[in-house]
Structures are given as C-alpha cells and as structure tokens.
Design a protein around this motif. Structure first.
Motif, PDB file in Angstrom:
ATOM      1  N   UNK A 275       2.420   0.841   4.937  1.00  0.00           N
ATOM      2  CA  UNK A 275       1.569  -0.328   5.212  1.00  0.00           C
ATOM      3  C   UNK A 275       0.153  -0.125   4.677  1.00  0.00           C
ATOM      4  N   UNK A 276      -0.431   1.057   4.940  1.00  0.00           N
ATOM      5  CA  UNK A 276      -1.793   1.339   4.478  1.00  0.00           C
ATOM      6  C   UNK A 276      -1.880   1.301   2.955  1.00  0.00           C
ATOM      7  N   UNK A 277      -0.844   1.813   2.292  1.00  0.00           N
ATOM      8  CA  UNK A 277      -0.832   1.774   0.821  1.00  0.00           C
ATOM      9  C   UNK A 277      -0.767   0.338   0.316  1.00  0.00           C
ATOM     10  N   UNK A 278      -0.008  -0.497   1.005  1.00  0.00           N
ATOM     11  CA  UNK A 278       0.115  -1.892   0.580  1.00  0.00           C
ATOM     12  C   UNK A 278      -1.202  -2.650   0.753  1.00  0.00           C
ATOM     13  N   UNK A 279      -1.941  -2.372   1.843  1.00  0.00           N
ATOM     14  CA  UNK A 279      -3.273  -2.988   1.996  1.00  0.00           C
ATOM     15  C   UNK A 279      -4.164  -2.554   0.834  1.00  0.00           C
ATOM     16  N   UNK A 280      -4.081  -1.274   0.480  1.00  0.00           N
ATOM     17  CA  UNK A 280      -4.886  -0.753  -0.631  1.00  0.00           C
ATOM     18  C   UNK A 280      -4.492  -1.419  -1.931  1.00  0.00           C
ATOM     19  N   UNK A 281      -3.168  -1.591  -2.153  1.00  0.00           N
ATOM     20  CA  UNK A 281      -2.693  -2.283  -3.353  1.00  0.00           C
ATOM     21  C   UNK A 281      -3.212  -3.717  -3.412  1.00  0.00           C
ATOM     22  N   UNK A 282      -3.429  -4.295  -2.233  1.00  0.00           N
ATOM     23  CA  UNK A 282      -3.940  -5.674  -2.162  1.00  0.00           C
ATOM     24  C   UNK A 282      -5.455  -5.736  -2.334  1.00  0.00           C
ATOM     25  N   UNK A 283      -6.077  -4.559  -2.504  1.00  0.00           N
ATOM     26  CA  UNK A 283      -7.523  -4.527  -2.684  1.00  0.00           C
ATOM     27  C   UNK A 283      -8.292  -4.721  -1.387  1.00  0.00           C
ATOM     28  N   UNK A 284      -7.641  -4.433  -0.258  1.00  0.00           N
ATOM     29  CA  UNK A 284      -8.260  -4.649   1.052  1.00  0.00           C
ATOM     30  C   UNK A 284      -8.508  -3.304   1.739  1.00  0.00           C
ATOM     31  N   UNK A 285      -9.754  -3.060   2.119  1.00  0.00           N
ATOM     32  CA  UNK A 285     -10.101  -1.897   2.926  1.00  0.00           C
ATOM     33  C   UNK A 285      -9.824  -2.270   4.374  1.00  0.00           C
ATOM     34  N   UNK A 286      -8.647  -1.909   4.872  1.00  0.00           N
ATOM     35  CA  UNK A 286      -8.225  -2.413   6.172  1.00  0.00           C
ATOM     36  C   UNK A 286      -9.107  -1.891   7.308  1.00  0.00           C
ATOM     37  N   UNK A 287      -9.676  -0.693   7.147  1.00  0.00           N
ATOM     38  CA  UNK A 287     -10.575  -0.182   8.188  1.00  0.00           C
ATOM     39  C   UNK A 287     -11.806  -1.063   8.332  1.00  0.00           C
ATOM     40  N   UNK A 288     -12.295  -1.576   7.196  1.00  0.00           N
ATOM     41  CA  UNK A 288     -13.466  -2.466   7.227  1.00  0.00           C
ATOM     42  C   UNK A 288     -13.069  -3.897   7.581  1.00  0.00           C
ATOM     43  N   UNK A 289     -11.854  -4.302   7.169  1.00  0.00           N
ATOM     44  CA  UNK A 289     -11.445  -5.706   7.334  1.00  0.00           C
ATOM     45  C   UNK A 289     -10.832  -6.006   8.694  1.00  0.00           C
ATOM     46  N   UNK A 290     -10.328  -4.977   9.389  1.00  0.00           N
ATOM     47  CA  UNK A 290      -9.629  -5.238  10.654  1.00  0.00           C
ATOM     48  C   UNK A 290     -10.570  -5.821  11.696  1.00  0.00           C
ATOM     49  N   UNK A 291      -9.983  -6.682  12.517  1.00  0.00           N
ATOM     50  CA  UNK A 291     -10.729  -7.314  13.607  1.00  0.00           C
ATOM     51  C   UNK A 291      -9.751  -7.614  14.723  1.00  0.00           C
ATOM     52  N   UNK A 292     -10.064  -8.574  15.588  1.00  0.00           N
ATOM     53  CA  UNK A 292      -9.153  -8.908  16.685  1.00  0.00           C
ATOM     54  C   UNK A 292      -7.761  -9.325  16.214  1.00  0.00           C
ATOM     55  N   UNK A 293      -7.673  -9.805  14.987  1.00  0.00           N
ATOM     56  CA  UNK A 293      -6.377 -10.246  14.448  1.00  0.00           C
ATOM     57  C   UNK A 293      -5.440  -9.071  14.158  1.00  0.00           C
ATOM     58  N   UNK A 294      -5.998  -7.854  13.998  1.00  0.00           N
ATOM     59  CA  UNK A 294      -5.227  -6.672  13.585  1.00  0.00           C
ATOM     60  C   UNK A 294      -5.050  -5.756  14.788  1.00  0.00           C
ATOM     61  N   UNK A 295      -3.804  -5.632  15.249  1.00  0.00           N
ATOM     62  CA  UNK A 295      -3.514  -4.851  16.463  1.00  0.00           C
ATOM     63  C   UNK A 295      -2.884  -3.516  16.080  1.00  0.00           C
ATOM     64  N   UNK A 296      -3.598  -2.439  16.322  1.00  0.00           N
ATOM     65  CA  UNK A 296      -3.155  -1.091  15.988  1.00  0.00           C
ATOM     66  C   UNK A 296      -2.623  -0.447  17.267  1.00  0.00           C
ATOM     67  N   UNK A 297      -1.285  -0.243  17.363  1.00  0.00           N
ATOM     68  CA  UNK A 297      -0.723   0.131  18.670  1.00  0.00           C
ATOM     69  C   UNK A 297      -0.406   1.619  18.822  1.00  0.00           C
TER      70      UNK A 297
END
Length: 277
Positions: free
Chosen positions: A154-176
């Motif tokens: 999943x993390x690699x796919x966010x990177x492939x999408x050009x998205x820094x998920x650590x910076x982009x995550x918010x209430x919409x992103x649930x890390x369980x």
C-alpha cells in the motif's frame, strides 16, 4: 536380590527409552512465522493436514504482518518464514537470518470499497489513479499500518501515485495497526476503501456493503516466498523438519495442493515455485 536389581534397572531403562521416544514424537513440530493472509484465507487449514498426513510433522503457525513475522524469526522464535514482501525477505537473507528464499505462489491485491463509491473509482484498473482520487476527495481509507506485506505494498502504491501519505493523511485515513480481517471489518463499518490480498477477500464473510472496486493492475501482483531460518544464527532451528516443509511446499504435490484450494469455486493462490526465486 540380583534378579530384583536387574528387573529394576531394566524397568528404569525401558521408562527412559519410552520417555525419550515420547519426547522425540512431541518434537516433530515446527513453528512457521507467516502472514495473516495465509491464515485468514484458510490456506493453512487446507494444506497443513495434507502435509502432516504425509510426514507426521505438525506445523504451528504464528500469523503476523510480514514485518513482525520476520522480526519473530530474527529472534530465533521460528523455524521457517512464509511471507510476501520480497524486498524485506531479501534484507532478511542479507542479514544472515535466512538460508535461501524460494518462490511458492502468488495472487494479487485488490482495492475494496463501498458500493456507494464516493471516490468514483469502481470498475477501473488503474490503482494509482484510484488512490489519487481517494486522496483528492478525502474518501475514507483504512490502512493496516502493521508493516505487513499488504501495508508495504500500500505504501509503495501511494508513492507511485506521487502522494506522501504521511503528509497527506488526515481524518479520512484510518491507520489501525492490525491484520487483514480486522482491516476489512473496519472498512465495512466505516464504508471505507482498503487494500486487501484477494485470498483473504474471497474468504471474508462479513462483506456488508463492500465490493472489489479496482483490480487487474500489474502493480497489484502479490508474490509469496518461504525461507528456512538460519541455524548458524539460531542453533535451535529444526533444520531437517523445517526444510522438509519447504521441500514439500515447492514440490509438485505441495504446489498442486495449494492450487486445489478454492472458495466458492475460485482459486485463491497460484503456485509458481517452478519459475524460480
């Protein structure tokens, strides 16, 4: 008197031999550190009885995320690792914790989402475009967050999408920080998207309003590998029994047993040991 002493010694020797035999019988077991997907999908429930019937070896599975499974093996608490994050597996070998890696089987990842499809990605096959849409619309997304093979993918796919998920995550992103079954249950409760291996999804019964929304992208390929834990690092490793399990997994019989595992007529894993590692 001598006869009584002889009989006593003979009884003691027989008891000792019986105890040794019992210990040996009890010891015909190995610990396999594996992923939650091989457990949650029901694969182990299908193949392990076949292996035990053939060899008498009992396999005790500790199902964790791939990163945790490899850490367990690094501590010498497993004989074999059976996981699905090749870069992490190769690092494990480079560190000297594993003997040799073998490809065993593959399936693929799928993006699961609610039928309402708030990101508008259902029916597409471009996972990168789908993740971009989810992030742009802040649609609910559940991440395993447990260093598993699925989480790494999943993390690699966010990177492939050009998205820094650590910076982009918010209430919409649930890390369980939990396994695949828990992630699917959470996604169902939240009407959220989640990346899943296909095997666990096909075995998952509590689907609610969830369905496969994106599949078929070559970037969703999911390879599984198996390794014997190094006896040089960990002398307690049961080399012969562990290698017997590996040899069976990659043998024609083991590969066919994996191929035979189906849920509702659908094959969950596709053996490919013969293609090399």
């Amino acid at each position: 008197m001598l006869r009584r002493h002889f009989l006593f010694c003979l009884s003691a020797l027989l008891a000792l031999a019986a105890g040794t035999a019992a210990t040996f019988a009890e010891d015909r077991s190995i610990v396999v550190a594996s992923t939650t997907s091989t457990q949650d999908s029901g694969l182990f429930g299908h193949i392990l009885p076949v292996f035990k019937d053939k060899t008498g070896i009992e396999v005790k599975v500790v199902a964790l995320g791939t990163g945790q499974a490899l850490d367990l093996a690094r501590r010498g608490d497993a004989d074999v690792v059976f996981v699905h994050a090749k870069a992490q597996e190769e690092k494990f070998l480079e560190e000297g914790h594993g003997v040799k890696r073998f490809d065993v089987m593959y399936n693929d990842f799928v993006l699961i989402g609610p039928k309402s499809d708030p990101a508008g990605v259902a029916g597409t096959s471009d996972i990168v475009a789908a993740l971009k849409a989810i992030q742009e619309k802040q649609a609910p997304f559940v991440s395993r967050g447990d260093r598993s093979g699925t989480h790494v993918a999943e993390l690699k796919l966010w990177k492939d999408a050009g998205i820094d998920i650590d910076a982009a995550k918010g209430p919409w992103y649930r890390d369980i920080g939990q396994g695949m079954g828990a992630a699917l249950n959470t996604a169902g409760a939240m009407n959220a998207y989640v990346l899943s291996d296909r095997g666990t999804w096909l075995s998952f019964k509590n689907r609610g309003d969830l369905e496969v929304v994106v599949e078929g992208d070559k970037r969703l390929f999911n390879q599984y590998g198996v390794m014997l834990v190094s006896p040089d690092k960990h002398p307690n490793v049961k080399v012969d029994l562990g290698q017997a399990f590996i040899d069976w997994l990659i043998s024609p019989e083991g590969q066919q047993t994996i191929a035979n595992y189906k849920v509702d007529g659908q094959q969950l894993f596709f053996p490919n040991a013969s293609q090399g590692s």
